[in-house]
Scaffold this motif. Structure first.
Motif, PDB file in Angstrom:
ATOM      1  N   LEU A 151       0.829  -1.199   0.000  1.00 30.46           N
ATOM      2  CA  LEU A 151       0.000   0.000   0.000  1.00 30.46           C
ATOM      3  C   LEU A 151       0.867   1.254   0.000  1.00 30.46           C
ATOM      4  CD1 LEU A 151      -2.899   1.207   0.267  1.00 30.46           C
ATOM      5  CD2 LEU A 151      -2.520   1.200   2.747  1.00 30.46           C
ATOM      6  N   THR A 152       2.000   1.202   0.695  1.00 38.55           N
ATOM      7  CA  THR A 152       2.844   2.394   0.781  1.00 38.55           C
ATOM      8  C   THR A 152       3.411   2.786  -0.584  1.00 38.55           C
ATOM      9  OG1 THR A 152       4.709   0.988   1.436  1.00 38.55           O
ATOM     10  CG2 THR A 152       3.456   2.043   3.195  1.00 38.55           C
ATOM     11  N   GLU A 153       3.667   1.812  -1.438  1.00 40.31           N
ATOM     12  CA  GLU A 153       4.090   2.130  -2.808  1.00 40.31           C
ATOM     13  C   GLU A 153       3.026   2.957  -3.517  1.00 40.31           C
ATOM     14  OE1 GLU A 153       6.815  -1.269  -4.823  1.00 40.31           O
ATOM     15  OE2 GLU A 153       4.743  -1.805  -4.439  1.00 40.31           O
ATOM     16  N   PHE A 203      -6.823  -2.450   6.779  1.00 40.56           N
ATOM     17  CA  PHE A 203      -6.423  -1.760   5.555  1.00 40.56           C
ATOM     18  C   PHE A 203      -4.973  -1.321   5.618  1.00 40.56           C
ATOM     19  CE2 PHE A 203      -6.596   1.521   2.236  1.00 40.56           C
ATOM     20  CZ  PHE A 203      -7.275   0.819   1.255  1.00 40.56           C
ATOM     21  N   LEU A 204      -4.457  -1.076   6.825  1.00 33.36           N
ATOM     22  CA  LEU A 204      -3.058  -0.662   6.993  1.00 33.36           C
ATOM     23  C   LEU A 204      -2.133  -1.855   7.223  1.00 33.36           C
ATOM     24  CD1 LEU A 204      -1.923   2.415   7.298  1.00 33.36           C
ATOM     25  CD2 LEU A 204      -4.369   2.093   7.076  1.00 33.36           C
ATOM     26  N   ASN A 205      -2.696  -3.061   7.168  1.00 33.04           N
ATOM     27  CA  ASN A 205      -1.932  -4.277   7.432  1.00 33.04           C
ATOM     28  C   ASN A 205      -1.303  -4.788   6.131  1.00 33.04           C
ATOM     29  OD1 ASN A 205      -0.990  -6.827   8.072  1.00 33.04           O
ATOM     30  ND2 ASN A 205      -2.835  -7.465   9.141  1.00 33.04           N
ATOM     31  N   GLN A 206       0.007  -4.684   6.020  1.00 31.36           N
ATOM     32  CA  GLN A 206       0.703  -5.122   4.810  1.00 31.36           C
ATOM     33  C   GLN A 206       0.518  -6.616   4.552  1.00 31.36           C
ATOM     34  OE1 GLN A 206       1.998  -4.115   2.225  1.00 31.36           O
ATOM     35  NE2 GLN A 206       3.602  -5.500   1.534  1.00 31.36           N
ATOM     36  N   MET A 241       2.982 -10.982  10.397  1.00 31.35           N
ATOM     37  CA  MET A 241       3.445  -9.642  10.737  1.00 31.35           C
ATOM     38  C   MET A 241       4.935  -9.471  10.466  1.00 31.35           C
ATOM     39  SD  MET A 241       0.877  -7.852  11.620  1.00 31.35           S
ATOM     40  CE  MET A 241      -0.174  -8.798  10.534  1.00 31.35           C
ATOM     41  N   LEU A 242       5.727 -10.498  10.755  1.00 33.01           N
ATOM     42  CA  LEU A 242       7.161 -10.404  10.474  1.00 33.01           C
ATOM     43  C   LEU A 242       7.406 -10.247   8.980  1.00 33.01           C
ATOM     44  CD1 LEU A 242       8.607 -13.108  12.900  1.00 33.01           C
ATOM     45  CD2 LEU A 242       8.944 -10.639  13.027  1.00 33.01           C
ATOM     46  N   ASN A 243       6.722 -11.050   8.190  1.00 32.62           N
ATOM     47  CA  ASN A 243       6.852 -10.930   6.733  1.00 32.62           C
ATOM     48  C   ASN A 243       6.383  -9.571   6.239  1.00 32.62           C
ATOM     49  OD1 ASN A 243       7.932 -13.278   5.400  1.00 32.62           O
ATOM     50  ND2 ASN A 243       6.200 -14.422   6.203  1.00 32.62           N
ATOM     51  N   ALA A 244       5.286  -9.091   6.806  1.00 29.63           N
ATOM     52  CA  ALA A 244       4.706  -7.830   6.349  1.00 29.63           C
ATOM     53  C   ALA A 244       5.632  -6.654   6.615  1.00 29.63           C
ATOM     54  CB  ALA A 244       3.358  -7.606   7.031  1.00 29.63           C
ATOM     55  N   ILE A 245       6.167  -6.584   7.818  1.00 30.39           N
ATOM     56  CA  ILE A 245       7.067  -5.481   8.161  1.00 30.39           C
ATOM     57  C   ILE A 245       8.345  -5.571   7.338  1.00 30.39           C
ATOM     58  CG2 ILE A 245       8.420  -4.431  10.009  1.00 30.39           C
ATOM     59  CD1 ILE A 245       6.267  -5.387  11.973  1.00 30.39           C
ATOM     60  N   SER A 246       8.887  -6.768   7.203  1.00 32.21           N
ATOM     61  CA  SER A 246      10.080  -6.955   6.385  1.00 32.21           C
ATOM     62  C   SER A 246       9.816  -6.549   4.944  1.00 32.21           C
ATOM     63  CB  SER A 246      10.518  -8.423   6.443  1.00 32.21           C
ATOM     64  OG  SER A 246      11.578  -8.667   5.549  1.00 32.21           O
ATOM     65  N   SER A 247       8.630  -6.877   4.441  1.00 31.16           N
ATOM     66  CA  SER A 247       8.274  -6.535   3.066  1.00 31.16           C
ATOM     67  C   SER A 247       8.261  -5.028   2.859  1.00 31.16           C
ATOM     68  CB  SER A 247       6.899  -7.124   2.726  1.00 31.16           C
ATOM     69  OG  SER A 247       6.426  -6.644   1.480  1.00 31.16           O
ATOM     70  N   LEU A 248       7.601  -4.308   3.765  1.00 31.74           N
ATOM     71  CA  LEU A 248       7.529  -2.853   3.628  1.00 31.74           C
ATOM     72  C   LEU A 248       8.919  -2.231   3.606  1.00 31.74           C
ATOM     73  CD1 LEU A 248       4.602  -1.503   5.858  1.00 31.74           C
ATOM     74  CD2 LEU A 248       4.744  -1.604   3.376  1.00 31.74           C
ATOM     75  N   VAL A 249       9.730  -2.620   4.573  1.00 33.13           N
ATOM     76  CA  VAL A 249      11.048  -1.995   4.700  1.00 33.13           C
ATOM     77  C   VAL A 249      11.944  -2.382   3.529  1.00 33.13           C
ATOM     78  CG1 VAL A 249      13.083  -1.758   6.160  1.00 33.13           C
ATOM     79  CG2 VAL A 249      10.820  -1.927   7.202  1.00 33.13           C
TER      80      VAL A 249
END
Length: 511
Positions: A109-111, A246-249, A335-343
């Motif tokens: 979503l941040t992209e 909605f904010l959950n990667q 959650m670990l995958n999601a945060i790693s993905s965003l960063v």
């Protein structure tokens, strides 16, 4: 009470089995950063449905719905929680299809926010999103450590450490590929365990008729469908969960992992129906705990486990230990995958990386850092529902302009940012859990309204919506949606991009 050694042994054994399964399945299937972060167009209806259920229904369902039933409004609060958990999954059907259409090679979503609105809104959304997911992960650790301490006397630091370590092992190695596979197996075990646990508790406590009579004699409002506090909780929890998801990667990763739009629609639809009885069953434990006089205002958060230790034999209590471990694994790896993905996606955008292996290593290192932080917080014993509600408030103020921006060409960065900040100010002004902190600001305490959850969440969402609508009406230069396709590309250094047409050509590494 289950012995500590037996409880810890079962926990480690369960973790080891799923860790080996995740490592085995992902071996040879993670050939690039794209595979690690999105598993793009690789999962059919069954696996997509299972991973949605497992990743959204973490260990929190053993705590928060039960706490809602015991302390926030009985049956009406539980029903609101169940419905509120389903609505976001339904919303993801049209929104997920829309973002796949606009960004066929996207990741997050941040992209979208960066290209659609600009750097200021991007930074704001990135901070809120990462904060929410970190709190979610910490709340999961808090939930499972509290539950296993009560059932088996396992020290919280031991539970948090072994779970964090094992989940990190297969998550860092196999990324989303490993997470989706383990989620699928975990779902097949979680659903019957939850049903068996509830049925055994009902039988042990004398049956449904006896529980009904006891609850009515103790507190008739527990089963009153018109009980106002329960209705209020059910209303505001919908907005809280809607914004948070909605904010959950992790949700956006699964939008891209589905092998087609048809799969996406079926999977999110079935998952939305499945989570309702799961949350409902868990919440009924809270009503039972309150009706039997087992819980108080201080212990409402562990109502589920109070009933388990009171009513169930050790063999069923062991099954609950297994249930708790599986639930926290299924959401923690998400959650670990999601945060790693965003960063990692942002790192690839900001830094010229031509070495795929280096990028993967960086992503795995960041995953480890997040896991350590969550383990530390999870061992502190904070209220699970309090942690969730604090993170949910931020999301409730932000998600409306983001959805609006998916369809409107006129909404500008300034309008979206103003709407988000306005909603956040109103929400914080009413939010009970931040009242002490906000009141320390000079000159603020005297003008703050009476704290309450309902105006906090509804106010944050409503104000954000009104400002968004006004900003879109005033408008600015019309955004060109086609630019999303050209500006957001694959981060695979080899240049290989996934298929863009309904997943007709999934990458070999994710097959």
């Amino acid at each position: 009470m289950v012995s500590t050694s037996l409880g810890l042994g079962l926990t480690i054994a369960t973790l080891a089995v799923f860790t080996v399964a995740g490592l085995w399945y992902s071996r040879g299937r993670v050939g690039s950063v794209e595979d690690l972060l999105t598993a793009r167009n690789s999962t059919g209806t069954g696996m997509t449905t299972a991973t949605l259920i497992a990743s959204t229904m973490g260990a929190w369902i053993l705590f928060s719905p039960a706490e809602a039933g015991a302390a926030f409004g009985g049956m009406t609060a539980v029903m609101g929680y169940a419905i509120g958990s389903a609505i976001p999954l339904l919303l993801f059907i049209p929104v997920g299809k829309r973002i796949r259409e606009l960004m066929p090679t996207g990741h997050s979503l941040t992209e979208f926010v960066l290209v659609r609105f600009g750097p200021a809104m991007y930074v704001f959304v990135l901070v809120v999103s990462v904060f929410y997911m970190f709190i979610f992960l910490a709340a999961e650790m808090t939930a499972v450590t509290g539950g296993l301490e009560l059932i088996a006397g396992i020290p919280p630091w031991q539970t948090a450490t072994v779970i964090g370590g094992f989940v990190l092992l297969y998550t860092a190695y196999g990324g989303l590929v490993a997470s989706i596979f383990t989620d699928t197996i975990q779902t097949l075990v979680i659903l019957p365990l939850l049903a068996v646990g509830f049925a055994a508790a009902v039988v042990s406590l004398g049956g449904t008729d006896e529980l009904y009579r006891t609850a009515m004699a103790t507190d008739p409002t527990l089963l009153d469908p018109g009980y106002l506090p329960g209705l209020e909780f059910g209303l505001y929890i919908v907005f809280a969960i809607l914004g948070a998801n909605f904010l959950n990667q992790g949700m956006w990763q699964r939008v891209y992992a589905a092998d087609s739009e048809a799969t996406l629609g079926r999977a999110f639809g079935v998952a939305s129906l499945t989570v309702i009885p799961m949350v409902l069953l868990s919440g009924l434990f809270g009503i039972a705990a309150a009706g039997l006089g087992l819980s108080s205002a201080e212990t409402a958060g562990i109502s589920f486990f109070l009933v388990v230790t009171e009513a169930l034999p050790d063999v069923i209590a062991l099954a609950v230990v297994l249930l708790a471990v599986l639930l926290v694994m299924s959401s923690a790896d998400t959650m670990l995958n999601a945060i790693s993905s965003l960063v990692t996606v942002d790192l690839a955008r900001l830094v010229d990386v031509d070495d795929d292996r280096s990028l993967r290593r960086t992503g795995r290192g960041l995953t480890a850092a997040v896991a350590v932080g969550a383990v530390i917080i999870g061992a502190q014993g904070y209220s699970v529902l309090s942690l969730f509600l604090t993170a949910d408030l931020l999301a409730a103020a932000v998600f409306v302009p983001l959805i609006w921006g998916l369809y409107s060409r006129q909404l500008t960065q300034g309008g979206a940012l103003a709407a988000s900040l306005a909603g956040l100010v109103v929400g914080i002004a009413y939010f009970p859990m931040l009242r002490g902190l906000v009141a320390t600001i000079p000159g603020i305490a005297g003008v703050l309204p009476e704290p309450a959850f309902l105006p906090a969440f509804l106010g944050a969402t409503a104000v954000s919506t009104v400002v968004t609508a006004g900003a879109a009406a005033v408008g600015g230069d019309a955004f060109v949606f086609e630019s999303l396709t050209t500006e957001i590309r694959s981060i695979d250094p080899s240049g290989t991009e996934a298929a863009t047409e309904d997943g007709a050509e999934p990458s070999e590494a994710a097959d």
